[in-house]
Design a protein around this motif. Structure first.
Motif, PDB file in Angstrom:
ATOM      1  N   ARG A   1       0.834  -1.198   0.000  1.00 44.53           N
ATOM      2  CA  ARG A   1       0.000   0.000   0.000  1.00 44.53           C
ATOM      3  C   ARG A   1       0.871   1.251   0.000  1.00 44.53           C
ATOM      4  O   ARG A   1       1.990   1.253   0.508  1.00 44.53           O
ATOM      5  N   VAL A   2       0.301   2.311  -0.551  1.00 42.07           N
ATOM      6  CA  VAL A   2       1.015   3.589  -0.679  1.00 42.07           C
ATOM      7  C   VAL A   2       0.226   4.671   0.052  1.00 42.07           C
ATOM      8  O   VAL A   2      -0.985   4.812  -0.142  1.00 42.07           O
ATOM      9  N   ALA A   3       0.919   5.447   0.868  1.00 41.62           N
ATOM     10  CA  ALA A   3       0.310   6.551   1.614  1.00 41.62           C
ATOM     11  C   ALA A   3       0.902   7.876   1.160  1.00 41.62           C
ATOM     12  O   ALA A   3       2.057   7.943   0.727  1.00 41.62           O
ATOM     13  N   LEU A   4       0.115   8.913   1.301  1.00 40.54           N
ATOM     14  CA  LEU A   4       0.567  10.290   1.098  1.00 40.54           C
ATOM     15  C   LEU A   4       0.226  11.083   2.348  1.00 40.54           C
ATOM     16  O   LEU A   4      -0.927  11.086   2.790  1.00 40.54           O
ATOM     17  N   VAL A   5       1.235  11.718   2.927  1.00 44.72           N
ATOM     18  CA  VAL A   5       1.044  12.513   4.142  1.00 44.72           C
ATOM     19  C   VAL A   5       1.407  13.955   3.839  1.00 44.72           C
ATOM     20  O   VAL A   5       2.525  14.251   3.406  1.00 44.72           O
ATOM     21  N   THR A   6       0.472  14.876   4.061  1.00 47.10           N
ATOM     22  CA  THR A   6       0.754  16.297   3.860  1.00 47.10           C
ATOM     23  C   THR A   6       1.255  16.921   5.160  1.00 47.10           C
ATOM     24  O   THR A   6       0.992  16.420   6.248  1.00 47.10           O
ATOM     25  N   GLY A   7       1.986  18.016   5.031  1.00 47.67           N
ATOM     26  CA  GLY A   7       2.553  18.665   6.212  1.00 47.67           C
ATOM     27  C   GLY A   7       3.486  17.735   6.961  1.00 47.67           C
ATOM     28  O   GLY A   7       3.478  17.672   8.197  1.00 47.67           O
ATOM     29  N   ALA A   8       4.342  17.019   6.205  1.00 49.30           N
ATOM     30  CA  ALA A   8       5.104  15.917   6.789  1.00 49.30           C
ATOM     31  C   ALA A   8       6.566  16.239   7.081  1.00 49.30           C
ATOM     32  O   ALA A   8       7.319  15.359   7.484  1.00 49.30           O
ATOM     33  N   ALA A   9       6.978  17.475   6.904  1.00 51.77           N
ATOM     34  CA  ALA A   9       8.389  17.796   7.109  1.00 51.77           C
ATOM     35  C   ALA A   9       8.792  17.771   8.582  1.00 51.77           C
ATOM     36  O   ALA A   9       9.972  17.606   8.905  1.00 51.77           O
ATOM     37  N   ARG A  10       7.815  17.915   9.472  1.00 52.41           N
ATOM     38  CA  ARG A  10       8.145  17.964  10.893  1.00 52.41           C
ATOM     39  C   ARG A  10       6.901  17.627  11.707  1.00 52.41           C
ATOM     40  O   ARG A  10       5.809  17.434  11.167  1.00 52.41           O
ATOM     41  N   GLY A  11       7.073  17.560  12.999  1.00 58.14           N
ATOM     42  CA  GLY A  11       5.956  17.419  13.928  1.00 58.14           C
ATOM     43  C   GLY A  11       5.141  16.152  13.736  1.00 58.14           C
ATOM     44  O   GLY A  11       5.670  15.074  13.454  1.00 58.14           O
ATOM     45  N   ILE A  12       3.831  16.286  13.905  1.00 57.20           N
ATOM     46  CA  ILE A  12       2.936  15.139  13.841  1.00 57.20           C
ATOM     47  C   ILE A  12       2.965  14.499  12.458  1.00 57.20           C
ATOM     48  O   ILE A  12       2.952  13.265  12.333  1.00 57.20           O
ATOM     49  N   GLY A  13       3.013  15.303  11.402  1.00 57.79           N
ATOM     50  CA  GLY A  13       3.041  14.751  10.048  1.00 57.79           C
ATOM     51  C   GLY A  13       4.242  13.851   9.831  1.00 57.79           C
ATOM     52  O   GLY A  13       4.133  12.771   9.233  1.00 57.79           O
ATOM     53  N   ARG A  14       5.392  14.282  10.298  1.00 61.52           N
ATOM     54  CA  ARG A  14       6.610  13.463  10.178  1.00 61.52           C
ATOM     55  C   ARG A  14       6.459  12.156  10.945  1.00 61.52           C
ATOM     56  O   ARG A  14       6.807  11.084  10.431  1.00 61.52           O
ATOM     57  N   ALA A  15       5.932  12.246  12.162  1.00 61.76           N
ATOM     58  CA  ALA A  15       5.753  11.049  12.981  1.00 61.76           C
ATOM     59  C   ALA A  15       4.772  10.076  12.327  1.00 61.76           C
ATOM     60  O   ALA A  15       4.990   8.857  12.350  1.00 61.76           O
TER      61      ALA A  15
END
Length: 206
Positions: free
Chosen positions: A4-18
């Motif tokens: 499966r493939v996911a896309l996470v926005t706002g992922a450079a830091r914080g909750i998105g990165r985690a």
């Protein structure tokens, strides 16, 4: 089974990165998004790859519809599908209700609520086309469930909006085997929350 493939926005830091790193640990390939030239995005890609998963960076302003369409197409072309969308991108502007301007209100609603709507819409279109369902997840907040003292009005409004968008999307997309949920964390130790706490302290002391 195909990975499966996911896309996470706002992922450079914080909750998105985690979130992106946890999805990789759970066996997904993960595309990560943030604004162009945001520090840290390439580091997240390398961290995901170090876990044995594929990853690409897809920088974009996800409050713009054409950009959301573009990055989803890019993810599908390079990683093969889109099975999980995490609409995590958000900003906070600390202002009292009476100090909130139309411009600042519109900016927060655009980044937080409109980007979530666009991610939900175009991720669902892709998942429906694939014909095997999917998972869509939005970033709400404890401030989207109950407003606390000192919380910015525009931010709260945007997070309450995400709850409504999530419920509406869940009702509509369920027949396509697409689930839609939102997470609502409390105060979390991130750069955004640290800035908020500092401004709160300054406001109280002032």
């Amino acid at each position: 089974m195909t990975t499966r493939v996911a896309l996470v926005t706002g992922a450079a830091r914080g909750i998105g990165r985690a979130v992106a790193l946890r999805l990789a640990e759970d066996g997904l390939d993960v595309a990560v998004n943030d604004l162009p030239d945001t520090p840290g995005l390439d580091d997240v890609v390398r961290a995901i790859e170090s876990k044995g998963r594929r990853s690409i960076a897809v920088p974009a302003d996800v409050s713009l519809e054409a950009e959301v369409v573009r990055i989803i197409q890019q993810v599908v072309q390079k990683l093969g599908s889109l099975d999980v969308m995490v609409a995590n991108a958000a900003i906070m502007k600390y202002q009292s209700f009476l100090d909130t301007t139309v411009d600042s209100f519109d900016r927060v609603m655009t980044v937080n609520a409109r980007s979530t709507m666009l991610c939900y819409k175009h991720a669902a279109n892709q998942m429906i086309a694939q014909g095997r369902g999917g998972r869509i997840i939005g970033a709400c907040s404890a401030a989207g469930k109950k407003v606390g003292a000192g919380i910015a009005a525009a931010y709260c409004a945007s997070k309450f909006a995400i709850r409504g968008l999530t419920q509406a999307a869940a009702h509509e997309f369920g027949k396509h085997n697409i689930t839609v949920n939102a997470y609502a964390p409390g105060m979390t130790d991130t750069q955004m929350s640290q800035s908020f706490l500092l401004l709160s302290i300054v406001s109280v002391q002032g």
